[in-house]
Design a protein around this motif. Structure first.
Motif, short mmCIF file in Angstrom:
data_model
loop_
_atom_site.label_atom_id
_atom_site.label_comp_id
_atom_site.label_asym_id
_atom_site.label_seq_id
_atom_site.Cartn_x
_atom_site.Cartn_y
_atom_site.Cartn_z
N GLN A 81 35.97 13.65 8.50
CA GLN A 81 35.36 15.05 9.04
C GLN A 81 35.22 15.84 7.84
OE1 GLN A 81 35.27 15.12 12.93
NE2 GLN A 81 35.35 12.97 12.20
N PRO A 82 34.19 16.98 8.26
CA PRO A 82 33.96 17.87 7.23
C PRO A 82 34.86 18.88 6.72
CG PRO A 82 32.13 18.04 9.02
CD PRO A 82 33.30 16.96 9.57
N ASP A 83 36.06 19.02 7.86
CA ASP A 83 37.14 19.88 7.24
C ASP A 83 38.31 18.79 6.39
OD1 ASP A 83 38.53 18.29 9.19
OD2 ASP A 83 38.89 19.66 10.43
N GLY A 84 37.89 17.62 6.13
CA GLY A 84 38.87 16.89 5.48
C GLY A 84 39.80 15.97 6.04
N SER A 85 39.81 16.03 7.37
CA SER A 85 40.81 15.49 8.37
C SER A 85 39.98 14.10 8.67
CB SER A 85 40.92 16.07 9.62
OG SER A 85 39.64 16.27 10.39
N GLU A 117 49.26 5.74 19.54
CA GLU A 117 50.29 6.11 18.67
C GLU A 117 50.34 5.50 17.29
OE1 GLU A 117 52.05 9.28 16.61
OE2 GLU A 117 51.23 9.28 18.69
N SER A 118 50.30 4.26 17.43
CA SER A 118 50.27 3.22 16.18
C SER A 118 49.11 3.35 15.34
CB SER A 118 50.92 1.88 16.76
OG SER A 118 50.03 1.33 17.69
N VAL A 119 48.00 3.33 16.17
CA VAL A 119 46.69 3.30 15.04
C VAL A 119 46.50 4.57 14.57
CG1 VAL A 119 45.48 1.58 16.75
CG2 VAL A 119 45.35 3.95 17.15
N LYS A 120 47.03 5.78 15.23
CA LYS A 120 46.88 7.06 14.42
C LYS A 120 47.85 7.22 13.22
CE LYS A 120 47.10 10.50 17.09
NZ LYS A 120 47.71 11.43 18.30
N THR A 121 49.10 6.63 13.52
CA THR A 121 50.15 6.67 12.45
C THR A 121 49.85 5.76 11.34
OG1 THR A 121 51.81 7.04 14.17
CG2 THR A 121 52.42 6.26 12.19
N VAL A 122 49.12 4.64 11.31
CA VAL A 122 48.79 3.65 10.26
C VAL A 122 47.71 4.38 9.51
CG1 VAL A 122 47.17 2.19 11.37
CG2 VAL A 122 48.89 1.25 9.40
N VAL A 123 46.72 5.01 10.10
CA VAL A 123 45.70 5.42 9.53
C VAL A 123 46.31 6.76 8.61
CG1 VAL A 123 43.47 7.15 9.81
CG2 VAL A 123 43.92 4.81 10.94
N ARG A 124 47.23 7.64 9.16
CA ARG A 124 47.64 8.75 8.52
C ARG A 124 48.38 8.21 7.42
NH1 ARG A 124 49.98 10.78 12.58
NH2 ARG A 124 52.35 9.89 12.08
N LYS A 125 49.26 7.14 7.52
CA LYS A 125 50.12 6.91 6.29
C LYS A 125 49.31 6.51 4.99
CE LYS A 125 54.39 5.16 8.57
NZ LYS A 125 55.38 5.90 7.53
N ASN A 126 48.19 5.77 5.43
CA ASN A 126 47.31 5.41 4.21
C ASN A 126 46.73 6.44 3.70
OD1 ASN A 126 47.50 2.30 3.91
ND2 ASN A 126 47.01 2.24 6.26
N ALA A 127 46.21 7.44 4.52
CA ALA A 127 45.42 8.53 4.10
C ALA A 127 46.47 9.56 3.02
CB ALA A 127 44.99 9.39 5.38
N GLU A 128 47.81 9.34 3.65
CA GLU A 128 48.74 10.26 2.78
C GLU A 128 48.65 9.56 1.23
OE1 GLU A 128 52.32 9.90 5.32
OE2 GLU A 128 51.58 11.90 6.49
N LEU A 129 48.60 8.35 1.38
CA LEU A 129 48.51 7.90 -0.05
C LEU A 129 47.07 7.85 -0.75
CD1 LEU A 129 50.49 4.33 0.47
CD2 LEU A 129 51.39 6.29 -0.75
N GLY A 130 46.31 8.51 -0.01
CA GLY A 130 45.09 8.82 -0.64
C GLY A 130 44.07 7.42 -0.33
N PHE A 131 44.27 6.54 0.54
CA PHE A 131 43.47 5.64 1.14
C PHE A 131 42.66 6.06 2.16
CE2 PHE A 131 46.39 3.32 -1.79
CZ PHE A 131 45.77 2.52 -2.49
N ALA A 132 41.58 6.75 2.03
CA ALA A 132 40.81 7.08 3.09
C ALA A 132 39.39 7.67 2.59
CB ALA A 132 41.38 8.17 4.16
N PRO A 133 38.40 7.34 2.94
CA PRO A 133 37.18 8.05 2.59
C PRO A 133 37.07 9.59 2.77
CG PRO A 133 36.51 6.83 4.58
CD PRO A 133 38.17 6.55 4.29
N LYS A 134 36.33 10.34 1.97
CA LYS A 134 36.06 11.81 2.28
C LYS A 134 34.60 11.92 2.60
CE LYS A 134 39.97 12.77 0.25
NZ LYS A 134 40.99 13.37 1.15
N TYR A 135 34.44 13.11 3.50
CA TYR A 135 33.25 13.24 3.89
C TYR A 135 32.20 13.52 2.95
CZ TYR A 135 29.96 15.23 7.38
OH TYR A 135 28.67 15.65 7.78
N ASP A 136 30.88 12.90 3.08
CA ASP A 136 29.91 13.22 2.23
C ASP A 136 28.68 13.88 2.77
OD1 ASP A 136 27.74 13.26 0.35
OD2 ASP A 136 28.58 11.44 -0.52
N LYS A 137 28.36 15.09 2.55
CA LYS A 137 27.30 15.89 3.40
C LYS A 137 25.92 14.84 3.26
CE LYS A 137 25.39 20.36 3.90
NZ LYS A 137 25.61 20.31 5.55
N ALA A 138 25.90 14.03 2.10
CA ALA A 138 24.49 13.37 2.05
C ALA A 138 24.39 12.28 3.15
CB ALA A 138 24.72 12.59 0.63
#
Length: 362
Positions: A81-85, A117-138
């Motif tokens: 998301q644009p706010d980083g979430s 709850e489990s799909v939310k948690t597994v995405v969050r745990k990976n994001a906390e390690l930096g494994f998640a894409p960042k929003y790109d305005k392009a």
């Protein structure tokens, strides 16, 4: 930009096991380096690391899933998301469908509330390690067709077994990977296939593993013949549209109606499909869920597109059936598909108001 599907799985995975009439859960951290270190690794080194992540301790090789395709799965995405979430698109609907698929195969159903709850948690745990894409305005420049997201693959896996049987003590596993566009750009042609995806009283309405064997074969044959997509017709009359190789199908007709095959026991109840019908109705577009013959589709369609978690909304520039070719909108993406795409992707990536409460924050 991430490719379609890759085996570069993120480190954290989720495993639940059904035993003694209840589900027990755990999260497992697989071997990994930092995202920056992994990005600089050679293809060979990354492939070796991916193989290690693909080895899940304790899961049997010989079982009803590996031997007979006795299993089911889901496909879903978490969008930056644009706010980083990160937000997941309609996981409650995936959870309900997953439970229905498991119970349709006579497995114990996985509770939808545990699923969300489990799909939310597994995405969050990976994001906390930096494994998640960042929003790109392009990404906004092409209605997010070039956007990257987190792909989630929840799936069932059975206990050991070699005889044909059902599962009474299955596992449920969630893995995540980075994902980009599913279909390669530049070819949007489709062709009907002689193969049959599903028959009445079969498993076509479930997201069952076995359904995708014939789909993979049909798609391979279509690509080999120079097309992007294969389109299935019904098993009985071979007259009516059913689905694409792994996606629902829509026709926007000359009379201004958006038509998609009605749900039955041969059609997968797609969550993107369901969302498109809601969006189209809110745009003032008449929608119908009914049988549509191949002749009506080819002669009366102004636009045709397929939809799904992986496909998103992907237009078909043409459809060929028994050597006859129908071209839609002069081979270009039409206004209806474009508007639906922009709205759907805009909601998913947080640029359009989510008035439907479809997006779940991780």
């Amino acid at each position: 930009m991430a490719k379609g599907f890759t085996l570069n799985m993120y480190p954290w995975i989720y495993i639940a096991k059904f035993s003694d009439n209840k589900w027990s859960e755990q999260y497992i951290e697989q071997p990994h380096k930092t995202p920056e270190e992994e990005a600089s690794m050679s293809e060979e080194a990354m492939a070796e690391l991916s193989i290690k992540r693909n080895m899940i301790p304790g899961l049997p090789l010989i079982n009803y899933t590996s031997q007979y395709g006795m299993g089911c799965f889901e496909g879903m995405k978490a969008f930056p998301q644009p706010d980083g979430s990160l937000k997941i698109f309609r996981p409650d609907e995936n959870g309900k469908r997953f439970k229905n698929s498991m119970e349709g195969l006579y497995m114990p159903g996985f509770p939808p509330e545990m699923f969300v709850e489990s799909v939310k948690t597994v995405v969050r745990k990976n994001a906390e390690l930096g494994f998640a894409p960042k929003y790109d305005k392009a990404w906004e420049n092409d209605n997010f067709l070039s956007g990257t997201s987190v792909y989630l693959r929840p799936f069932s896996y059975t206990e050991p077994g070699i005889g044909v049987n059902i599962s009474v003590n299955p596992w449920v596993i969630h893995i995540t990977t980075p994902v980009g566009a599913y279909f390669s750009p530049g070819n949007s042609a489709a062709v009907t296939t002689e193969r049959i995806r599903a028959t009445k009283k079969g498993t076509g309405c479930l997201k069952a593993n076995s359904n995708y064997v014939v789909s993979a074969i049909a798609k391979y044959e279509a690509i080999k013949a120079g097309y992007m997509e294969a389109v299935f017709l019904d098993a009985e009359e071979k007259t009516y549209l059913e689905e694409g190789s792994s996606a629902n199908i829509f026709c926007y007709l000359k009379n201004g109606t958006l038509v998609t095959p009605d749900l039955g026991d041969t059609i997968l109840p797609g969550i993107t499909r369901k969302s498109i019908l809601i969006l189209a109705a809110d745009m003032g577009i008449k929608t119908e869920e009914r049988q549509i013959s191949i002749d009506e589709a080819m002669n009366d369609s102004l636009e045709m597109f397929v939809s799904g978690t992986a496909a998103g909304i992907t237009f078909l520039d043409s459809l060929t059936h028994k050597g006859k070719k129908a071209v839609f909108n002069n081979g270009k993406m039409g206004d209806v598909a474009t508007k639906l795409l922009a709205t759907l992707k805009g909601i998913q990536y947080g640029k359009v108001e989510d008035k439907y409460n479809w997006m779940f924050k991780v």
